[in-house]
Write a protein that holds these residues in place. Structure first.
Motif, PDB file in Angstrom:
ATOM      1  N   ASN A 272     -16.618 -24.372  27.172  1.00  0.00           N
ATOM      2  CA  ASN A 272     -15.475 -25.290  27.331  1.00  0.00           C
ATOM      3  C   ASN A 272     -14.440 -25.143  26.222  1.00  0.00           C
ATOM      4  OD1 ASN A 272     -17.620 -26.327  25.632  1.00  0.00           O
ATOM      5  ND2 ASN A 272     -16.416 -28.180  25.406  1.00  0.00           N
ATOM      6  N   VAL A 273     -14.774 -24.397  25.164  1.00  0.00           N
ATOM      7  CA  VAL A 273     -13.849 -24.223  24.037  1.00  0.00           C
ATOM      8  C   VAL A 273     -13.378 -22.767  24.000  1.00  0.00           C
ATOM      9  CG1 VAL A 273     -13.569 -24.357  21.525  1.00  0.00           C
ATOM     10  CG2 VAL A 273     -14.992 -26.041  22.701  1.00  0.00           C
ATOM     11  N   LEU A 274     -12.063 -22.587  23.922  1.00  0.00           N
ATOM     12  CA  LEU A 274     -11.495 -21.237  23.821  1.00  0.00           C
ATOM     13  C   LEU A 274     -10.508 -21.189  22.668  1.00  0.00           C
ATOM     14  CD1 LEU A 274     -11.553 -21.841  27.246  1.00  0.00           C
ATOM     15  CD2 LEU A 274     -11.423 -19.378  27.051  1.00  0.00           C
ATOM     16  N   CYS A 275     -10.463 -20.050  21.980  1.00  0.00           N
ATOM     17  CA  CYS A 275      -9.566 -19.933  20.832  1.00  0.00           C
ATOM     18  C   CYS A 275      -9.032 -18.514  20.713  1.00  0.00           C
ATOM     19  CB  CYS A 275     -10.295 -20.343  19.548  1.00  0.00           C
ATOM     20  SG  CYS A 275     -11.867 -19.514  19.282  1.00  0.00           S
ATOM     21  N   SER A 276      -7.877 -18.403  20.049  1.00  0.00           N
ATOM     22  CA  SER A 276      -7.247 -17.086  19.872  1.00  0.00           C
ATOM     23  C   SER A 276      -7.285 -16.710  18.397  1.00  0.00           C
ATOM     24  CB  SER A 276      -5.799 -17.139  20.354  1.00  0.00           C
ATOM     25  OG  SER A 276      -5.094 -18.178  19.693  1.00  0.00           O
ATOM     26  N   GLN A 277      -7.563 -15.444  18.148  1.00  0.00           N
ATOM     27  CA  GLN A 277      -7.666 -14.959  16.769  1.00  0.00           C
ATOM     28  C   GLN A 277      -6.944 -13.631  16.646  1.00  0.00           C
ATOM     29  OE1 GLN A 277     -11.706 -15.019  15.176  1.00  0.00           O
ATOM     30  NE2 GLN A 277     -11.217 -13.169  14.075  1.00  0.00           N
ATOM     31  N   GLY A 278      -6.211 -13.457  15.536  1.00  0.00           N
ATOM     32  CA  GLY A 278      -5.499 -12.207  15.315  1.00  0.00           C
ATOM     33  C   GLY A 278      -6.462 -11.061  15.087  1.00  0.00           C
ATOM     34  N   GLY A 279      -6.060  -9.875  15.510  1.00  0.00           N
ATOM     35  CA  GLY A 279      -6.878  -8.683  15.284  1.00  0.00           C
ATOM     36  C   GLY A 279      -7.686  -8.305  16.503  1.00  0.00           C
ATOM     37  N   ALA A 280      -8.097  -7.055  16.526  1.00  0.00           N
ATOM     38  CA  ALA A 280      -8.957  -6.582  17.612  1.00  0.00           C
ATOM     39  C   ALA A 280     -10.392  -6.990  17.283  1.00  0.00           C
ATOM     40  CB  ALA A 280      -8.842  -5.072  17.731  1.00  0.00           C
ATOM     41  N   LEU A 281     -11.291  -6.765  18.205  1.00  0.00           N
ATOM     42  CA  LEU A 281     -12.701  -7.128  17.994  1.00  0.00           C
ATOM     43  C   LEU A 281     -13.302  -6.266  16.890  1.00  0.00           C
ATOM     44  CD1 LEU A 281     -13.792  -7.278  21.721  1.00  0.00           C
ATOM     45  CD2 LEU A 281     -13.246  -9.145  20.226  1.00  0.00           C
ATOM     46  N   LEU A 282     -13.933  -6.916  15.903  1.00  0.00           N
ATOM     47  CA  LEU A 282     -14.563  -6.161  14.811  1.00  0.00           C
ATOM     48  C   LEU A 282     -15.609  -5.192  15.351  1.00  0.00           C
ATOM     49  CD1 LEU A 282     -15.391  -8.168  11.569  1.00  0.00           C
ATOM     50  CD2 LEU A 282     -13.796  -6.291  11.893  1.00  0.00           C
ATOM     51  N   ASP A 283     -16.376  -5.671  16.342  1.00  0.00           N
ATOM     52  CA  ASP A 283     -17.438  -4.821  16.898  1.00  0.00           C
ATOM     53  C   ASP A 283     -16.874  -3.578  17.574  1.00  0.00           C
ATOM     54  OD1 ASP A 283     -19.362  -6.532  16.003  1.00  0.00           O
ATOM     55  OD2 ASP A 283     -19.451  -7.692  17.845  1.00  0.00           O
ATOM     56  N   THR A 365     -14.661 -17.514  23.254  1.00  0.00           N
ATOM     57  CA  THR A 365     -15.284 -18.779  23.624  1.00  0.00           C
ATOM     58  C   THR A 365     -16.506 -18.926  22.717  1.00  0.00           C
ATOM     59  OG1 THR A 365     -16.139 -20.102  25.434  1.00  0.00           O
ATOM     60  CG2 THR A 365     -16.649 -17.753  25.527  1.00  0.00           C
ATOM     61  N   PHE A 366     -17.415 -19.856  23.025  1.00  0.00           N
ATOM     62  CA  PHE A 366     -18.582 -20.055  22.149  1.00  0.00           C
ATOM     63  C   PHE A 366     -19.889 -19.885  22.920  1.00  0.00           C
ATOM     64  CE2 PHE A 366     -15.300 -21.717  19.559  1.00  0.00           C
ATOM     65  CZ  PHE A 366     -15.744 -21.600  18.257  1.00  0.00           C
ATOM     66  N   LYS A 367     -20.826 -19.202  22.285  1.00  0.00           N
ATOM     67  CA  LYS A 367     -22.181 -19.062  22.836  1.00  0.00           C
ATOM     68  C   LYS A 367     -23.157 -19.338  21.710  1.00  0.00           C
ATOM     69  CE  LYS A 367     -21.245 -15.789  26.547  1.00  0.00           C
ATOM     70  NZ  LYS A 367     -21.080 -14.380  26.845  1.00  0.00           N
ATOM     71  N   GLY A 368     -24.061 -20.284  21.931  1.00  0.00           N
ATOM     72  CA  GLY A 368     -25.058 -20.613  20.903  1.00  0.00           C
ATOM     73  C   GLY A 368     -24.424 -21.007  19.581  1.00  0.00           C
ATOM     74  N   GLY A 369     -23.284 -21.707  19.651  1.00  0.00           N
ATOM     75  CA  GLY A 369     -22.625 -22.192  18.440  1.00  0.00           C
ATOM     76  C   GLY A 369     -21.785 -21.160  17.708  1.00  0.00           C
ATOM     77  N   GLN A 370     -21.758 -19.927  18.230  1.00  0.00           N
ATOM     78  CA  GLN A 370     -21.007 -18.853  17.573  1.00  0.00           C
ATOM     79  C   GLN A 370     -19.824 -18.410  18.430  1.00  0.00           C
ATOM     80  OE1 GLN A 370     -21.630 -17.414  14.566  1.00  0.00           O
ATOM     81  NE2 GLN A 370     -23.419 -18.675  14.180  1.00  0.00           N
ATOM     82  N   PRO A 371     -18.689 -18.052  17.807  1.00  0.00           N
ATOM     83  CA  PRO A 371     -17.585 -17.512  18.609  1.00  0.00           C
ATOM     84  C   PRO A 371     -18.024 -16.225  19.292  1.00  0.00           C
ATOM     85  CG  PRO A 371     -16.910 -17.911  16.335  1.00  0.00           C
ATOM     86  CD  PRO A 371     -18.401 -18.054  16.376  1.00  0.00           C
ATOM     87  N   SER A 372     -17.656 -16.092  20.559  1.00  0.00           N
ATOM     88  CA  SER A 372     -18.056 -14.915  21.338  1.00  0.00           C
ATOM     89  C   SER A 372     -16.809 -14.382  22.049  1.00  0.00           C
ATOM     90  CB  SER A 372     -19.124 -15.351  22.338  1.00  0.00           C
ATOM     91  OG  SER A 372     -19.369 -14.322  23.262  1.00  0.00           O
ATOM     92  N   ALA A 373     -16.464 -13.130  21.765  1.00  0.00           N
ATOM     93  CA  ALA A 373     -15.196 -12.565  22.242  1.00  0.00           C
ATOM     94  C   ALA A 373     -15.210 -12.363  23.752  1.00  0.00           C
ATOM     95  CB  ALA A 373     -14.950 -11.237  21.557  1.00  0.00           C
ATOM     96  N   LEU A 374     -14.093 -12.732  24.373  1.00  0.00           N
ATOM     97  CA  LEU A 374     -13.920 -12.519  25.815  1.00  0.00           C
ATOM     98  C   LEU A 374     -13.092 -11.262  26.061  1.00  0.00           C
ATOM     99  CD1 LEU A 374     -13.144 -16.195  26.886  1.00  0.00           C
ATOM    100  CD2 LEU A 374     -15.132 -14.866  27.589  1.00  0.00           C
ATOM    101  N   THR A 375     -11.912 -11.202  25.414  1.00  0.00           N
ATOM    102  CA  THR A 375     -11.010 -10.084  25.689  1.00  0.00           C
ATOM    103  C   THR A 375      -9.888 -10.032  24.647  1.00  0.00           C
ATOM    104  OG1 THR A 375      -9.506  -9.165  27.361  1.00  0.00           O
ATOM    105  CG2 THR A 375      -9.560 -11.536  27.210  1.00  0.00           C
TER     106      THR A 375
END
Length: 377
Positions: A272-283, A365-375
């Motif tokens: 239910n929570v979504l957020c935007s962050q600068g930069g590409a995915l570290l992984d 978004t969040f999975k198990g309390g951790q931010p999880s990248a969508l796209t």
């Protein structure tokens, strides 16, 4: 007896001369760090500091030499408490102490007034503070090593409209330079993308109870609430949205894209929570996994939102010093302006204002309390 004293004195003199010789072969470069190391945002301040520290330690282990002299980097870290007044005092202290390179400040509300002090002292600054006003002041040698609110807010709005198919939203901001700027950018882009903004409420970056403003928004039946602010408010807000039976998703910028959000919001922070962050995915970044492993080994923690940007900023300074064979801030700043640096979190090439020419934004978004990248968007 006198001879042994003399021998001892000679040996001491020789050692002093050797030490002086070693010092003469070394140039000390002090890197200042200004961030919230106490208070609710201390987790971010410490994470950022650790990113810078890792880079300093790596550069010293290399080592970097200029004109036959080894550069020895020292990190001078100061707590600006996320407070504008304290941040200006920290800037003055660093400038007066001869520090000519600074990573930070983290908060836009601190970075904007502190940047004048740094500019007057000829300090080269690399900040992740995202309010567009920071780079609109016309200061030289000030670089934003991250996406601006214009990018963070507008990409979140586009994602909400196009991918989540959201039609009505409400906005809450914490009245800080960051929160307000981000909320306004989101609002502008949301309307442009065809969404209805059904309400705009205000809180502070010290508040913990949001029931009255959420109760005001409840009858509007919005599908999403965009929050311009930080995780210490975002976590409790997510809990209270759930407690009040509001079905809206909670959207935000980079400052709620953090494990702290999950920690404070518990099971009220998930898909239910979504957020935007600068930069590409570290992984997905070529050197991302290597950086994460080094950071974990050194600090026994996962890097959070901006550790990689602070790490990159210190290396960006060092690369420009090598390119110019100088530690003169004016020369180094000019080289950063004109050049490009391939870091862990992106390619750092700047426009005339000091903004990154290209800064991808990643939606989480969040999975198990951790931010999880969508796209990346």
């Amino acid at each position: 007896m006198r001879h042994t004293h003399l021998a001892g004195a000679l040996a001491l003199a020789a050692m002093s001369a050797m030490a002086a010789g070693a010092a003469a072969q070394e140039t000390v470069v002090r890197i200042g760090h200004s961030g919230p190391l106490s208070g609710a945002q201390a987790f971010s301040g410490k994470d950022n500091e650790n990113g810078a520290r890792l880079a300093v330690e790596e550069l010293n282990a290399k080592p970097v030499t200029i004109g036959g002299k080894k550069l020895r980097f020292e990190l001078v870290s100061e707590d600006d408490q996320g407070d504008p007044k304290a941040g200006v005092n920290v800037a003055q202290k660093l400038a007066d102490g001869g520090v000519r390179y600074v990573v930070g400040p983290y908060n836009s509300g601190v970075a904007i007034p502190a940047s004048r002090v740094y500019a007057n002292a000829g300090v080269v600054v690399a900040s992740v503070a995202s309010n567009p006003k920071l780079t609109q002041q016309g200061y030289k040698n000030l670089f934003r090593v991250n996406a601006s609110d214009t990018q963070l807010g507008s990409r979140m709005a586009l994602y909400a409209a196009k991918e989540l198919k959201i039609k009505t939203v409400a906005v809450i901001d914490d009245r800080t330079a960051f929160g307000q700027g981000l909320a306004e950018e989101f609002k502008r882009a949301a309307r442009a993308a065809g969404m209805t903004v059904a309400g705009h409420e205000y809180t502070t970056d010290k508040a913990v109870d949001f029931t009255s403003i959420l109760t005001k928004l409840r009858p509007k039946n919005v599908e999403a609430i965009f929050f311009g602010g930080y995780a210490p408010q975002g976590g409790p807000m997510a809990r209270q949205i759930r407690q009040l039976g509001i079905k809206a998703k909670l959207l935000g910028g980079d400052t709620i894209c953090t494990a702290e959000m999950g920690k404070l919001g518990g099971d009220a922070v998930g898909a239910n929570v979504l957020c935007s962050q600068g930069g590409a995915l570290l992984d997905k970044a070529a050197s991302g996994p290597g950086f994460k492993a080094k950071f974990k080994k050194r600090f026994n923690a996962e890097p959070d939102v901006y550790a990689a940007s602070y790490y990159d900023a210190v290396h960006l300074f060092a690369q420009a010093m090598q390119q110019t064979s100088s530690v003169e801030p004016a020369k180094v700043g000019a080289a950063i302006s004109a050049g490009s640096y391939q870091g862990v979190a992106g390619t750092y090439a700047f426009d005339a204002k000091g903004d990154m020419k290209a800064s991808p934004v990643t939606i989480y978004t969040f999975k198990g309390g951790q931010p999880s990248a969508l796209t990346s968007y």
